[in-house]
Design an enzyme around this catalytic site. Structure first.
Site, PDB file in Angstrom:
ATOM      1  CG  HIS A 249      -2.024   0.962   1.207  1.00 36.64           C
ATOM      2  ND1 HIS A 249      -2.104   2.023   2.083  1.00 36.64           N
ATOM      3  CD2 HIS A 249      -3.106   1.068   0.402  1.00 36.64           C
ATOM      4  CE1 HIS A 249      -3.197   2.723   1.831  1.00 36.64           C
ATOM      5  NE2 HIS A 249      -3.825   2.179   0.821  1.00 36.64           N
ATOM      6  CE  LYS A 251      -1.217   4.959  -1.578  1.00 33.24           C
ATOM      7  NZ  LYS A 251      -1.794   4.383  -0.362  1.00 33.24           N
ATOM      8  CG  ASP A 256      19.468  11.179  -9.334  1.00 32.17           C
ATOM      9  OD1 ASP A 256      19.294  10.096  -9.910  1.00 32.17           O
ATOM     10  OD2 ASP A 256      19.621  12.257  -9.941  1.00 32.17           O
ATOM     11  CG  HIS A 429      -6.960   8.681  -0.345  1.00 34.87           C
ATOM     12  ND1 HIS A 429      -5.639   8.478  -0.693  1.00 34.87           N
ATOM     13  CD2 HIS A 429      -7.500   7.448  -0.203  1.00 34.87           C
ATOM     14  CE1 HIS A 429      -5.392   7.185  -0.771  1.00 34.87           C
ATOM     15  NE2 HIS A 429      -6.498   6.529  -0.477  1.00 34.87           N
ATOM     16  CE  LYS A 431      -3.675   7.087   2.670  1.00 35.21           C
ATOM     17  NZ  LYS A 431      -5.073   6.879   2.570  1.00 35.21           N
ATOM     18  CG  ASP A 436       0.708  18.825  21.803  1.00 34.25           C
ATOM     19  OD1 ASP A 436      -0.504  19.082  21.732  1.00 34.25           O
ATOM     20  OD2 ASP A 436       1.188  17.999  22.612  1.00 34.25           O
TER      21      ASP A 436
END
Length: 511
Positions: A249, A251, A256, A429, A431, A436
């Protein structure tokens, strides 16, 4: 009509057909030997009892155990067998040895940084403790010689990614759950083809389940013909198998070894709102430059070696880094990965540490709020203790049944003082965690069982980075486009919808 024909000849249809044939054969055997059905039934009951004992004594989450025990008790003939085929999270001895070698290589490539932890401890002992957990149990150390940039929307990440890809001189590594042909991927592919022709080492990993309706079968061969090395994670096969549970899952994009991207954004057009899917698509990513990208490079190479079964020298991909003008000028950055093939739930513990140690506020964005008792307790305890806990979820769900389960948790949280908001323009979508004004996490880890326990995931933990202010600003700006959910709203829900949510919630860990 053409869509029906297309589906009938899609490999998903053949996979479903193959599984149905297996079930039909099993039923045929039972009918043919009907006189011995009592023995078969007794054996099935015995298998189910053994499976339940194994479930009760394994290390999985208690709610995940309940989600399997219920169908086994309701369907004792097939329930135990079904768990054996699909529920267990196991590897063959050969695959375990290969995975262990990859873990050993990761640990060897990523040396602990006790001096950075000591420096962090001088600022904040709690921060150093959180960082040390990631270093000790995920094997990914913290860095202070790095720079981060928060990308608050898919369109911005798209433009940044293209610009950085065009600068590549040595290698480009891409690892994505979803890749789909369209404006976004085709634009990136043009750059990848050009770079491959220039001699740049271009590698792509994509998840077969994530791309099954997005890419044609054998797309990896097409990329190989362009000079792009490509591997498919966990190809789907027409057999009942536990392997289907574990998906890649992540991404990740690495250029380089000095520039890396991660976050919620896949390489498909809905992520840049090229077309409308579930309303406006809100997502986010983070770009890292500097020494911290080495952890992301090792992350990718460990997966590549796992898929290839090779023993590659990681160090040849480690660039020479010039130190920044000021030590820790952008705080502490710590990319990390989470694997479902060990007994350490890194993603969940990172989230729990942030919630439990918060003093002022915890702001969260997540598309799925399907949480276990540990997270519920942490969120409600923090809110009851005076911490401002706010969570943004979608107004439009991408899967209606998952969205109903997400909403089933609202009442418990709201009654304890947690504030829930839904993103009314469409689907969020992203996450992200921001806590604080000091801590932040951006990554691929959803707040659901599959993401926390069954998928390969990654994220970036940050402390004292300027980026954290940007994450907070994005949250507060997004909040203006949200509707707060109140107890009065929940009281207006019909009884039959509540019933559906109650039933679906039993099977939440399996979704």
């Amino acid at each position: 009509m053409k869509y029906i024909v297309k589906f009938l000849f899609h490999r998903v249809c053949f996979l479903i057909l193959a599984v149905l044939i297996q079930i039909f054969v099993l039923l045929s055997v039972i009918i043919k030997f009907y006189d011995y059905f009592a023995y078969f039934y007794g054996a099935s009951i015995l298998i189910s009892i053994v499976v339940i004992l194994l479930i009760l004594n394994n290390k999985s989450n208690p709610v995940y155990k309940i989600a399997w025990i219920i169908p086994i008790l309701v369907f004792p003939i097939f329930g135990g067998l079904f768990y054996v085929f699909l529920g267990a999270n196991k590897l063959s001895k050969r695959m375990r040895l290969r995975m262990k070698s990859i873990v050993d290589k990761t640990k060897a490539a990523l040396k602990p940084k006790p001096h950075i932890l000591d420096e962090m401890k001088a600022y904040n002992e709690i921060a150093a403790t959180q960082s040390k957990y990631i270093q000790d149990y995920a094997y990914y150390p913290p860095y202070c010689n790095s720079f981060s940039e928060y990308l608050s929307i898919g369109e911005l990440k798209f433009e940044r990614l293209k610009a950085e890809l065009k600068k590549a001189e040595k290698f480009i590594f891409l690892e994505y759950f979803i890749i789909e042909e369209g404006v976004m991927w085709n634009s990136i592919l043009d750059i990848l083809k050009q770079k491959a022709e220039e001699g740049v080492d271009v590698r792509v990993i994509y998840d077969d389940a994530g791309c099954i309706f997005k890419l044609p079968y054998g797309y990896d061969k097409k990329l190989e013909s362009m000079g792009i090395k490509c591997r498919v994670f966990n190809p789907l096969v027409p057999l009942l198998s536990t392997r289907i549970n574990n998906r890649d899952h992540r991404k990740i994009a690495i250029i380089d070894g000095h520039t890396g991207f991660t976050g919620g954004i896949n390489l498909a057009d809905e992520y840049i709102n090229e077309y409308e899917k579930f309303g406006h698509w809100k997502d986010s990513a983070i770009m890292i430059k500097g020494e911290a990208v080495w952890s992301m490079t090792v992350m990718f190479l460990s997966m590549w070696d796992y898929l290839e079964g090779i023993n590659e020298d990681f160090n040849k991909f480690k660039p020479e880094m010039e130190p920044l003008e000021e030590s820790c000028k952008d705080g502490y950055v710590q990319p990390f990965a989470d694997s479902p093939l060990d007994d350490e739930t890194v993603g969940e513990i990172v989230y729990l540490n942030l919630i439990n140690k918060a003093r002022k506020y915890v702001y969260i964005t997540t598309p799925y709020l399907i949480i276990d008792n540990e997270i519920i307790t942490a969120l409600t305890s923090a809110a009851k203790g005076g911490v401002d806990v706010r969570i943004i979820t979608p107004y439009w769900g991408d899967k209606w049944y998952v969205h109903e389960v997400t909403r089933s948790y609202y009442r418990t949280l709201i009654e304890s003082g947690v504030k829930i908001y839904e993103y009314t323009p469409g689907f969020i979508h992203s996450k992200t965690f921001v806590v604080d004004d000091e801590y932040g996490v951006v990554g691929t880890i959803n707040m659901d069982y599959r993401s926390l326990f069954l998928h390969f995931e990654c994220g970036v933990w940050m402390y004292k980075c300027r980026t954290i202010k940007d994450i907070k600003k994005d949250f507060t700006d997004t909040l203006k486009m949200c509707q707060e959910i109140t107890i009065e709203d929940l009281n207006q829900i019909t009884w039959y919808r509540k019933l559906v949510r109650m039933i679906l919630r039993i099977f939440a860990p399996l979704m």
